[in-house]
Design a protein around this motif. Structure first.
Motif: not given
Lengths: 1149, 98
Positions: A155, A1003, A1005-1006, A1009-1010
């Motif tokens: 998002a 991205l 890694v992101y 994490d999310h």
């Protein structure tokens, strides 16, 4: 929010029906299964619930029984924990009311729904077989509330995909491996072209100056030629104008003379001539109309005066018309039918007498019985006959049953004895030999297929040279293979690059060296050397002269000085070329140094390459791979090696399974043989099983026969008892019927008293009743006919007297005569009205035509006013003639004006007097002669001009070909500009390329994490629904959107939703809704989760799992499931036990 | 058409996003990669692909020596991260100066 009760008061086929879900019990799941067969109204109830929450749609399909204005659905909803009674009716506004009819609090319901509208609710928590799929696809497309929740990991980054795509496009536009049409390739090509042009351009300044002078001279000559030609063109234009205007001047004079005959004629306004023509046409038409109307009026007046009227007959017209209608018809019918009806009555009396005789009655009226009494008597009589017949049958069947019982009792003495075989059957059940044999065959087949798979995997390792048995000992990790391949590829790339760099440096050096050689061949180098030598000689002689100061030393120094000056002057002429020569020498030295440095780098790179190749060869040998194997193929080979090693492990395990299955079969054969006293090894397990099954089957057949005999005997005894009861019951019934007959037949004539005989007289009695009724009806009809005939006769005679008509004929003839007289009188009256109307219409036409003629005359007079000064006009034809003359005058005036304007324009003068002065004394022949001479001069001037244009173009081309004053410098500047531009572009492309690289890395890694909470919940639910066949769910960027991937356990492959079967896809969609429900519940919004038979494509296991999940969410909120499948209800009871409630919908007949 | 005034406002891309904006977190991750040596090695390799294809006259513009080239590529990487961040924030910037 919770649904406590749903009232389908007037909705679909339901009327006053309620589904009561009751009050929620604390600590108990709130799961409800609503069961009903097809067309019981599940979907209707489901839609009724939605209509209660969101309103009945404008076009509802549930109005087939109750009209729109009567539709009503209601219920008890728990809003914020409090029960609220609501009713929804079909109305545009104010459709939510309380049971008492007052407006309900809509805001309270909206608050409980948390702003969710019907569409959102259907997409999330109110599912049927359409919305589960459509809504599921929307969620996976990141649409709707759940879609946003699912892809919350991405998002806010939704635009990033487009940004990266655009940036990649820009980078690829500048530089792309192995692409030819990039901006970089184009710039390199341009640089090479510039380099070649610089080499070619080496033109002496004197030659350039000469070409420039030639160009300037050509331009000057061209300008002079152009001026001469333009002057001649101007003269030619003046002559042509004079030649044209001389005859025009004469035409102008003639026109003025002709126009003098039309003085006084006015200019006509637009449309005046057409109007005059129209007036003429209208005048003719109106005069014709007047004549026709006058003739028509006279003709209609004559016809009207000739009509004859009869007022006497018209005074009695109404009474006569009534009498000649129905009354006359009835009289005529009576006249014709009366004789036939009287004959018919006599025939009926004869038939009645015959029937009375047949029934043995004194008079026909003695047999008159009412229909109800006759029916009662017939019923008793029929029942008695049927009971008597049944009694006879029952007595016969009882005798047969008794006989059968006796026969079966005798057959029981022949029962065979049953063998004792219980132990053998128990052993067969315990051993399950077929299953063991099947397992052994399966294990053998598995070994065979595993061997083939292993062989294929080993073949895939080619050119591997090791022994397949030892494949387990071959060790190469994926990371090592990747590292070796990457290192080798990098090394090869570096080696290639080093070679390319040497080639580039060599090419650059060779280019500079070649140019240097060319320069050194010229005199420039020699002059430079002479200058150096002369300067050195001058300096030496100056030193000598300062020491000796003699005349000889002075002369010698002077001579050296003169020579040095001369050489310096010559050298100054070559200064520019000398500077270039020095520059080339510096460049050559620089390129040579670069070449040397790059050759050293290449040598060390080659050494490194060989060392790495040796190391790799050793490693390949350990792996039993040939030296020719390309290390870049190692990752693929390693993946195939792992597959082959897995196949080997699988093969070993399946071989162990086969050995175990074989041992199990041997054990079973040994135990079965012992049970049947057959020595070990005599028969195989299949034969032993067949033998044991045969013994068991014989025993079972014997046992079945005994049981069947026993059952037949019991059935026969029951049948005999039942027959005896039937005989008794029928006897009692016959007695009751006889008593009823005696009461009902008490007052009948003696001939009808017998119960047995009455049945045979029933038909004649019914016929007698019908004939008696017919006789009465016929009598009444004859009386009515006689009355109609007499009434008509009296009334027609009265009317004839009033109309002065003689009463001298039969009533019907008299009536017809009066009717014809009345018709004639009525026709005359109608004709009078028609003719009067026609006379009035003709008079109106005459008036209209006269008015039109007057209006036309008045308009002609108005138009004639324009000519009153020159003509007297009375008629329209005179007006048309005058207008024709005026039009001719107009045309002449226009022609004169055009000629005048043309003369003034061509000669460029202000008035005709000036034109006449200009052309005075000239004639056309003289002017034509001058024009021919001028034409020849102009042709010569044109040719000269074209020659001068060609000269200038040639001079320009020659000058442009050699460049310009500083063409080499300009080209060099252009080259430097291109290089600077290219550097800027390269920096920009590099910035984007490295930026993209960093974004992709960040991205990844992101995303790790999310991972969204909803995705985790969906994954758990999907695992449960599929029994663990699908393990992980993850999202992944696909262009500008996010897609969902599921890891399939069977082949460890990540598959997209479109690759799943329909059932699995629906399970994923359900998992998404269940996870979404948990998210909403965690946020404090709990709405009923409602579904209408969405598990059609689920197998039993997955249906049970889905029901289990529904039970779980019903601990947070209410879950209602509509189904017509009994097995779903059974599964729900099995899975949830007493923790759910089943509601049944009534069956519609 | 009469243009009365053009207001031009600029700010570093990292300051456009608030702490709750996922772009802010992504930007921080990207900047952190500057200290990640394996990643920087990958970046050097990627840069070398482009520099190696440039005309010989131009290669020295990206560093005469290997050390200079590494420094230059680090600087370009830093600028590239800012460039992509700015493009990501472009949607917000179009809303006008605040």
């Amino acid at each position: 929010m919770r649904l406590r009760r749903l009232d389908l008061t007037r909705f679909g086929h339901f009327t006053d029906f309620s589904l009561d879900f009751g009050v929620r019990e604390e600590g108990r799941p709130d799961l409800h299964i609503v069961f009903g067969p097809n067309e019981a109204g599940k979907t209707t109830a489901f839609e009724g619930y939605l209509d209660l929450l969101f309103g009945i749609p404008g076009r509802s399909k549930y109005n087939f029984l109750h009209e729109y204005e009567n539709m009503r659905v209601g219920g008890a909803l728990e809003l914020d924990g409090n029960p609220v009674e609501l009713v929804r009716i079909k109305r545009n506004k104010g459709d939510l009311i309380t049971p008492s009819g007052d407006p309900a609090n809509l805001a309270q319901l909206s608050h409980a729904l948390d702003g969710i509208d019907r569409e959102q609710y259907c997409a999330m928590f109110s599912l049927d077989d359409e919305t589960i799929e459509a809504g599921g696809e929307d969620i996976l497309a990141s649409q709707g509330n759940l879609g946003e929740l699912l892809f919350s990991a991405a998002a806010g980054l939704s635009d990033l995909g487009a940004v990266l795509e655009a940036a990649r496009g820009e980078v690829d536009q500048f530089h792309k491996a192995r692409a030819r049409k990039t901006e970089l390739a184009e710039a390199k090509r341009k640089l090479q072209e510039l380099h070649a042009q610089i080499r070619e351009l080496d033109v002496p300044a004197s030659a350039f100056r000469r070409l420039k002078d030639e160009r300037d001279s050509a331009a000057k000559l061209l300008s002079q030629a152009k001026q001469a030609r333009d002057a001649l063109l101007e003269q030619q234009a003046h002559l042509e104008a004079a030649v044209e205007c001389l005859p025009l001047l004469q035409t102008l004079k003639d026109g003025d003379k002709e126009l003098s005959a039309y003085i006084g004629y006015p200019s006509l306004p637009d449309g005046a001539e057409k109007e005059a023509q129209d007036l003429k046409s209208r005048h003719v038409e109106a005069a014709t109309r007047l004549r026709h109307a006058t003739i028509q009026k006279e003709k209609e007046e004559q016809a009207r005066d000739a009509l004859i009227l009869d007022p006497v007959i018209e005074n009695i017209a109404d009474e006569l018309t009534v009498l000649l209608d129905a009354a006359k018809s009835r009289a005529q019918t009576a006249e014709e039918d009366l004789p036939k009806r009287e004959t018919e009555l006599d025939g009926l009396a004869a038939e009645l007498s015959t029937l009375a005789n047949e029934l043995e009655l004194d008079r026909p009226d003695d047999g008159a019985l009412s229909e109800t009494r006759l029916a009662r008597l017939a019923s008793i009589c029929g029942d008695h006959a049927e009971a008597t017949s049944k009694l006879a049958d029952a007595q016969k069947e009882k005798a047969d049953a008794d006989e059968k019982v006796k026969s079966l009792e005798q057959s029981n003495y022949d029962q065979p004895s049953m063998p004792l075989i219980g132990d053998l059957e128990a052993l067969l059940k315990d051993l399950a030999p077929e299953e063991r044999l099947s397992q052994m065959k399966t294990a053998e087949a598995n070994v065979s297929s595993a061997e083939q798979a292993f062989e294929r995997a080993v073949e895939g390792l080619a050119p591997w040279q090791g022994d397949p048995k030892d494949i387990g000992r071959v060790s190469l990790s994926g990371s090592e293979a990747e590292r070796l391949a990457r290192d080798w590829a990098d090394l090869r790339e570096a080696r290639q690059m080093a070679r390319r760099e040497v080639e580039d440096a060599q090419r650059d050096y060779d280019g500079v060296e070649a140019r240097l050689n060319e320069f050194e061949k010229d005199d420039i180098a020699a002059v430079d050397d002479d200058v150096k030598a002369a300067r050195e000689e001058r300096d030496v002689l100056w030193e000598n002269h300062t020491r000796s100061l003699s005349e000889d030393s002075a002369k010698a120094f002077h001579a050296a000085l003169l020579r040095d000056d001369a050489l310096q002057e010559a050298r100054l002429g070559f200064a520019e070329r000398l500077a270039r020569l020095r520059e080339l020498r510096v460049d050559a030295a620089s390129f040579k140094a670069t070449l040397s440095s790059r050759e050293n780098s290449r040598s060390s790179m080659e050494e490194r390459y060989k060392a790495e190749r040796r190391k790799l060869s050793e490693r390949l040998a350990v792996l039993d791979l040939p030296e020719s194997f390309d290390p870049r193929d190692l990752p693929g080979w390693q993946a195939r090696l792992v597959t082959a090693q897995d196949r080997k492990i699988d093969l070993d395990r399946k071989r162990d399974d086969a050995v175990e299955a074989s041992r199990s079969v041997q054990e079973a054969a040994s135990r079965l043989g012992a049970a049947m006293s057959i020595p070990d090894g005599t028969l195989g397990l299949p034969e032993l099983v067949r033998k044991a099954r045969a013994i068991s089957a014989d025993a079972a057949a014997t046992r079945a026969k005994i049981e069947a005999d026993k059952k037949r005997r019991e059935d026969a005894e029951k049948e005999a008892a039942r027959r005896a009861d039937e005989v008794k019951r029928l006897s009692e019934q016959i007695g009751d019927l006889q008593a009823s007959w005696d009461r009902e037949a008490e007052d009948l004539p003696t001939a009808l008293l017998s119960l047995g005989g009455f049945r045979w007289k029933l038909s004649a009695l019914q016929k007698l009743g019908v004939k008696l009724a017919e006789r009465e009806k016929l009598k009444r009809r004859i009386e009515a006919m006689e009355k109609d005939r007499d009434v008509f006769k009296d009334e027609i005679a009265t009317l004839a007297e009033r109309a002065d008509e003689p009463v001298d004929a039969a009533p019907l003839v008299l009536g017809e005569r009066l009717r014809r007289r009345l018709e004639r009188a009525q026709k005359s009256e109608t004709d009078l009205e028609t003719l009067s109307a026609k006379v009035s219409a003709a008079a109106a036409d005459i008036r209209s035509a006269q008015e039109d003629l007057a209006a036309i005359d008045e308009r002609v007079h108005e138009l004639a006013g324009a000519f009153e000064s020159i003509l007297s006009i009375t008629f329209v034809d005179d007006l048309i003639e005058a207008q024709s003359q005026a039009a001719k005058a107009d045309q002449l005036r226009n022609e004169v004006r055009e000629v005048r304007e043309r003369i003034l324009k061509r000669l460029g003068v202000a008035d005709i007097d000036a034109a006449e002065a200009l052309l005075a004394g000239k004639d056309v022949l003289e002017l034509e002669g001058r024009k021919a001479g001028l034409h020849a001069d102009l042709k010569t001037a044109e040719a000269d001009h074209e020659v001068k244009v060609g000269d200038l173009r040639s001079a320009n081309d020659a000058l442009e070909k050699v460049g310009g004053d500083n063409a080499p410098a300009q080209l060099e500047e252009k080259r430097q500009t291109l290089l600077l531009d290219l550097e800027e572009q390269a920096r920009r492309a590099l910035r984007l390329k490295l930026g993209i690289l960093a974004t992709e890395q960040a991205l990844a890694v992101y995303r790790d994490d999310h991972r969204s909470k909803m995705l985790a919940d969906t994954e758990r639910a999907f695992q449960t629904l599929t029994g663990g066949r699908y393990q992980d769910l993850k999202t992944q960027a696909d262009g500008q959107k996010e897609i969902l991937l599921a890891l399939r356990k069977r082949d460890s492959r990540s598959i997209t939703v479109s690759e799943m079967s329909k059932g699995t896809r629906f399970q994923l969609y359900l998992a998404l809704r269940l996870a979404g429900y948990r998210q909403y519940a965690a946020g404090g919004t709990t709405l009923p989760f409602v579904a209408d038979d969405i598990m059609e494509t689920f197998d039993n296991k997955r249906t049970a799992a889905a029901l289990c999940l529904l039970s779980e969410i019903s601990e947070q909120g209410q879950a209602i499931y509509f189904t017509h499948h009994e097995h779903v209800v059974d599964l729900a009871e099995e899975v949830c036990g007493g923790s759910m409630t089943v509601h049944e919908l009534p069956i519609i007949n | 058409v009469w243009i009365d005034k053009i207001v031009h406002s600029q700010e570093p891309p990292s300051q456009s996003a608030t702490g709750a904006d996922p772009r802010s977190e992504l930007g921080a991750l990207m900047k952190g990669l500057m200290e990640d040596e394996p990643f920087v090695s990958r970046a050097l390799g990627a840069a070398d692909d482009v520099i190696g294809d440039l005309p010989p006259d131009l290669r020295s513009a990206f560093g005469e020596t290997e050390g200079e080239q590494v420094e230059q590529v680090r600087q370009i990487l830093r600028e590239g991260i800012d460039d992509i961040m700015a493009r990501m924030m472009a949607g917000d910037a179009e809303e006008g100066p605040s």
